[in-house]
Design a protein around this motif. Structure first.
Motif, PDB file in Angstrom:
ATOM      1  N   ARG A 127       0.850  -1.183   0.000  1.00 56.27           N
ATOM      2  CA  ARG A 127       0.000   0.000   0.000  1.00 56.27           C
ATOM      3  C   ARG A 127       0.885   1.232   0.000  1.00 56.27           C
ATOM      4  NH1 ARG A 127      -4.053   0.970   4.158  1.00 56.27           N
ATOM      5  NH2 ARG A 127      -3.786   3.145   3.605  1.00 56.27           N
ATOM      6  N   CYS A 128       0.410   2.245  -0.670  1.00 61.30           N
ATOM      7  CA  CYS A 128       1.129   3.507  -0.738  1.00 61.30           C
ATOM      8  C   CYS A 128       0.229   4.605  -0.191  1.00 61.30           C
ATOM      9  CB  CYS A 128       1.535   3.839  -2.167  1.00 61.30           C
ATOM     10  SG  CYS A 128       2.699   2.661  -2.879  1.00 61.30           S
ATOM     11  N   ASP A 129       0.762   5.383   0.706  1.00 60.94           N
ATOM     12  CA  ASP A 129       0.064   6.519   1.280  1.00 60.94           C
ATOM     13  C   ASP A 129       0.915   7.762   1.036  1.00 60.94           C
ATOM     14  OD1 ASP A 129      -2.118   5.014   2.468  1.00 60.94           O
ATOM     15  OD2 ASP A 129      -0.657   4.310   3.931  1.00 60.94           O
ATOM     16  N   ARG A 130       0.316   8.907   1.183  1.00 61.50           N
ATOM     17  CA  ARG A 130       1.004  10.161   0.930  1.00 61.50           C
ATOM     18  C   ARG A 130       1.078  10.955   2.226  1.00 61.50           C
ATOM     19  NH1 ARG A 130      -0.809  15.411  -1.754  1.00 61.50           N
ATOM     20  NH2 ARG A 130       1.080  16.117  -2.806  1.00 61.50           N
ATOM     21  N   PHE A 131       2.232  11.537   2.499  1.00 56.94           N
ATOM     22  CA  PHE A 131       2.386  12.411   3.647  1.00 56.94           C
ATOM     23  C   PHE A 131       2.458  13.846   3.183  1.00 56.94           C
ATOM     24  CE2 PHE A 131       3.822   8.554   5.759  1.00 56.94           C
ATOM     25  CZ  PHE A 131       3.275   8.709   7.029  1.00 56.94           C
ATOM     26  N   VAL A 132       1.753  14.711   3.904  1.00 62.49           N
ATOM     27  CA  VAL A 132       1.818  16.150   3.679  1.00 62.49           C
ATOM     28  C   VAL A 132       1.880  16.838   5.035  1.00 62.49           C
ATOM     29  CG1 VAL A 132       0.531  16.076   1.493  1.00 62.49           C
ATOM     30  CG2 VAL A 132      -0.705  16.430   3.641  1.00 62.49           C
ATOM     31  N   THR A 133       2.282  18.081   5.005  1.00 63.79           N
ATOM     32  CA  THR A 133       2.095  18.922   6.177  1.00 63.79           C
ATOM     33  C   THR A 133       0.979  19.896   5.849  1.00 63.79           C
ATOM     34  OG1 THR A 133       3.799  20.477   5.479  1.00 63.79           O
ATOM     35  CG2 THR A 133       4.459  18.754   7.024  1.00 63.79           C
ATOM     36  N   ASN A 134       0.235  20.249   6.863  1.00 61.15           N
ATOM     37  CA  ASN A 134      -0.793  21.268   6.731  1.00 61.15           C
ATOM     38  C   ASN A 134      -0.672  22.127   7.979  1.00 61.15           C
ATOM     39  OD1 ASN A 134      -3.417  22.665   6.830  1.00 61.15           O
ATOM     40  ND2 ASN A 134      -3.801  21.419   5.008  1.00 61.15           N
ATOM     41  N   GLY A 135      -0.157  23.342   7.783  1.00 63.11           N
ATOM     42  CA  GLY A 135       0.212  24.145   8.944  1.00 63.11           C
ATOM     43  C   GLY A 135       1.392  23.465   9.607  1.00 63.11           C
ATOM     44  N   ASP A 136       1.279  23.208  10.892  1.00 69.30           N
ATOM     45  CA  ASP A 136       2.370  22.515  11.591  1.00 69.30           C
ATOM     46  C   ASP A 136       2.048  21.047  11.846  1.00 69.30           C
ATOM     47  OD1 ASP A 136       0.423  22.873  13.497  1.00 69.30           O
ATOM     48  OD2 ASP A 136       1.742  23.746  15.004  1.00 69.30           O
ATOM     49  N   ARG A 137       1.017  20.532  11.185  1.00 66.59           N
ATOM     50  CA  ARG A 137       0.578  19.152  11.406  1.00 66.59           C
ATOM     51  C   ARG A 137       0.992  18.244  10.254  1.00 66.59           C
ATOM     52  NH1 ARG A 137      -4.880  18.036  14.070  1.00 66.59           N
ATOM     53  NH2 ARG A 137      -3.440  18.449  15.744  1.00 66.59           N
ATOM     54  N   LEU A 138       1.518  17.067  10.610  1.00 65.13           N
ATOM     55  CA  LEU A 138       1.815  16.020   9.636  1.00 65.13           C
ATOM     56  C   LEU A 138       0.544  15.193   9.442  1.00 65.13           C
ATOM     57  CD1 LEU A 138       4.024  14.586   7.943  1.00 65.13           C
ATOM     58  CD2 LEU A 138       4.493  13.173   9.962  1.00 65.13           C
ATOM     59  N   VAL A 139       0.199  14.933   8.170  1.00 64.15           N
ATOM     60  CA  VAL A 139      -1.033  14.213   7.845  1.00 64.15           C
ATOM     61  C   VAL A 139      -0.709  13.094   6.869  1.00 64.15           C
ATOM     62  CG1 VAL A 139      -3.339  14.398   6.813  1.00 64.15           C
ATOM     63  CG2 VAL A 139      -2.409  16.322   8.133  1.00 64.15           C
ATOM     64  N   LEU A 140      -1.256  11.899   7.129  1.00 57.41           N
ATOM     65  CA  LEU A 140      -1.175  10.782   6.197  1.00 57.41           C
ATOM     66  C   LEU A 140      -2.457  10.780   5.387  1.00 57.41           C
ATOM     67  CD1 LEU A 140       0.103   7.265   6.637  1.00 57.41           C
ATOM     68  CD2 LEU A 140      -2.270   7.542   5.957  1.00 57.41           C
ATOM     69  N   GLN A 141      -2.331  10.734   4.060  1.00 56.76           N
ATOM     70  CA  GLN A 141      -3.474  10.646   3.161  1.00 56.76           C
ATOM     71  C   GLN A 141      -3.468   9.270   2.507  1.00 56.76           C
ATOM     72  OE1 GLN A 141      -2.231  13.893   0.558  1.00 56.76           O
ATOM     73  NE2 GLN A 141      -4.188  14.859   1.002  1.00 56.76           N
ATOM     74  N   THR A 142      -4.634   8.633   2.454  1.00 57.87           N
ATOM     75  CA  THR A 142      -4.739   7.362   1.738  1.00 57.87           C
ATOM     76  C   THR A 142      -5.162   7.647   0.306  1.00 57.87           C
ATOM     77  OG1 THR A 142      -7.058   7.006   2.318  1.00 57.87           O
ATOM     78  CG2 THR A 142      -5.388   6.145   3.859  1.00 57.87           C
ATOM     79  N   ALA A 143      -4.946   6.677  -0.568  1.00 56.56           N
ATOM     80  CA  ALA A 143      -5.280   6.836  -1.984  1.00 56.56           C
ATOM     81  C   ALA A 143      -6.767   7.060  -2.199  1.00 56.56           C
ATOM     82  CB  ALA A 143      -4.803   5.618  -2.773  1.00 56.56           C
ATOM     83  N   ASP A 144      -7.601   6.607  -1.270  1.00 57.13           N
ATOM     84  CA  ASP A 144      -9.042   6.809  -1.432  1.00 57.13           C
ATOM     85  C   ASP A 144      -9.540   8.079  -0.752  1.00 57.13           C
ATOM     86  OD1 ASP A 144      -8.866   5.966   1.185  1.00 57.13           O
ATOM     87  OD2 ASP A 144     -10.245   4.285   0.976  1.00 57.13           O
ATOM     88  N   GLY A 145      -8.620   8.953  -0.326  1.00 57.95           N
ATOM     89  CA  GLY A 145      -9.003  10.266   0.160  1.00 57.95           C
ATOM     90  C   GLY A 145      -9.140  10.422   1.666  1.00 57.95           C
ATOM     91  N   MET A 146      -8.931   9.372   2.432  1.00 58.73           N
ATOM     92  CA  MET A 146      -9.009   9.510   3.886  1.00 58.73           C
ATOM     93  C   MET A 146      -7.761  10.226   4.392  1.00 58.73           C
ATOM     94  SD  MET A 146     -10.715   5.867   4.912  1.00 58.73           S
ATOM     95  CE  MET A 146     -10.997   6.345   6.600  1.00 58.73           C
ATOM     96  N   ARG A 147      -7.909  10.955   5.486  1.00 57.14           N
ATOM     97  CA  ARG A 147      -6.812  11.732   6.063  1.00 57.14           C
ATOM     98  C   ARG A 147      -6.670  11.346   7.534  1.00 57.14           C
ATOM     99  NH1 ARG A 147      -5.430  16.368   3.114  1.00 57.14           N
ATOM    100  NH2 ARG A 147      -4.892  17.509   4.998  1.00 57.14           N
ATOM    101  N   PHE A 148      -5.420  11.104   7.953  1.00 53.94           N
ATOM    102  CA  PHE A 148      -5.148  10.731   9.324  1.00 53.94           C
ATOM    103  C   PHE A 148      -4.041  11.631   9.869  1.00 53.94           C
ATOM    104  CE2 PHE A 148      -6.881   7.022   7.226  1.00 53.94           C
ATOM    105  CZ  PHE A 148      -7.845   6.595   8.122  1.00 53.94           C
ATOM    106  N   PRO A 149      -4.402  12.593  10.713  1.00 53.60           N
ATOM    107  CA  PRO A 149      -3.363  13.450  11.294  1.00 53.60           C
ATOM    108  C   PRO A 149      -2.525  12.665  12.298  1.00 53.60           C
ATOM    109  CG  PRO A 149      -5.527  14.008  12.178  1.00 53.60           C
ATOM    110  CD  PRO A 149      -5.745  12.948  11.133  1.00 53.60           C
ATOM    111  N   ILE A 150      -1.276  13.067  12.387  1.00 59.00           N
ATOM    112  CA  ILE A 150      -0.326  12.444  13.314  1.00 59.00           C
ATOM    113  C   ILE A 150      -0.295  13.283  14.584  1.00 59.00           C
ATOM    114  CG2 ILE A 150       2.063  11.690  13.595  1.00 59.00           C
ATOM    115  CD1 ILE A 150       0.484  10.351  11.218  1.00 59.00           C
ATOM    116  N   ARG A 151      -0.261  12.625  15.713  1.00 52.92           N
ATOM    117  CA  ARG A 151      -0.146  13.358  16.986  1.00 52.92           C
ATOM    118  C   ARG A 151       1.202  14.081  17.043  1.00 52.92           C
ATOM    119  NH1 ARG A 151      -2.321   9.615  21.942  1.00 52.92           N
ATOM    120  NH2 ARG A 151      -4.502   9.748  21.378  1.00 52.92           N
ATOM    121  N   PRO A 152       1.189  15.280  17.653  1.00 52.43           N
ATOM    122  CA  PRO A 152       2.483  15.999  17.782  1.00 52.43           C
ATOM    123  C   PRO A 152       3.433  15.282  18.718  1.00 52.43           C
ATOM    124  CG  PRO A 152       0.613  17.330  18.595  1.00 52.43           C
ATOM    125  CD  PRO A 152       0.072  16.000  18.178  1.00 52.43           C
TER     126      PRO A 152
END
Length: 116
Positions: free
Chosen positions: A91-116
């Motif tokens: 499986r391949c997921d995408r990581f982005v930052t949004n503001g100061d938060r790291l977020v994992l995005q799945t290929a089907d559009g779900m978003r999972f923020p990472i705890r600081p």
């Protein structure tokens, strides 16, 4: 001819499915920066699940309620990380930052923020 059309359709499907549904403010990583950001780190999600990115390429996903999936991780293009699990499933997921938060995005559009 129908078989060839079906094969070509299936081969194109992953590219079509990876729209990533970016949000305003999402910033992607280049491969070198993402590798440095993840290597040797444990990321904790809000459901207490943890992704462990060992610096030797080994990967573990530890469920919040117990249980572990093992595999190997590698950074790919477009800010993606691909994990090949010991079962052979990838499986391949995408990581982005949004503001100061790291977020994992799945290929089907779900978003999972990472705890600081």
């Amino acid at each position: 001819m129908r078989v060839l059309a079906a094969v070509l359709t299936l081969a194109a499907a992953p590219a079509i499915a990876q729209d990533w549904k970016s949000h305003s403010g999402d910033e992607a990583f280049d491969a070198e920066t993402l590798t440095a950001r993840l290597s040797g780190q444990t990321l904790t999600f809000y459901d207490d699940g943890r992704s462990v990115y060992d610096s030797n390429g080994e990967y573990q996903y530890i469920y919040g309620g117990g249980g572990t999936w093992y595999g190997h991780w590698a950074v790919a293009d477009n800010s993606r990380v691909c994990v090949t699990f010991v079962t052979g499933v990838e499986r391949c997921d995408r990581f982005v930052t949004n503001g100061d938060r790291l977020v994992l995005q799945t290929a089907d559009g779900m978003r999972f923020p990472i705890r600081p």
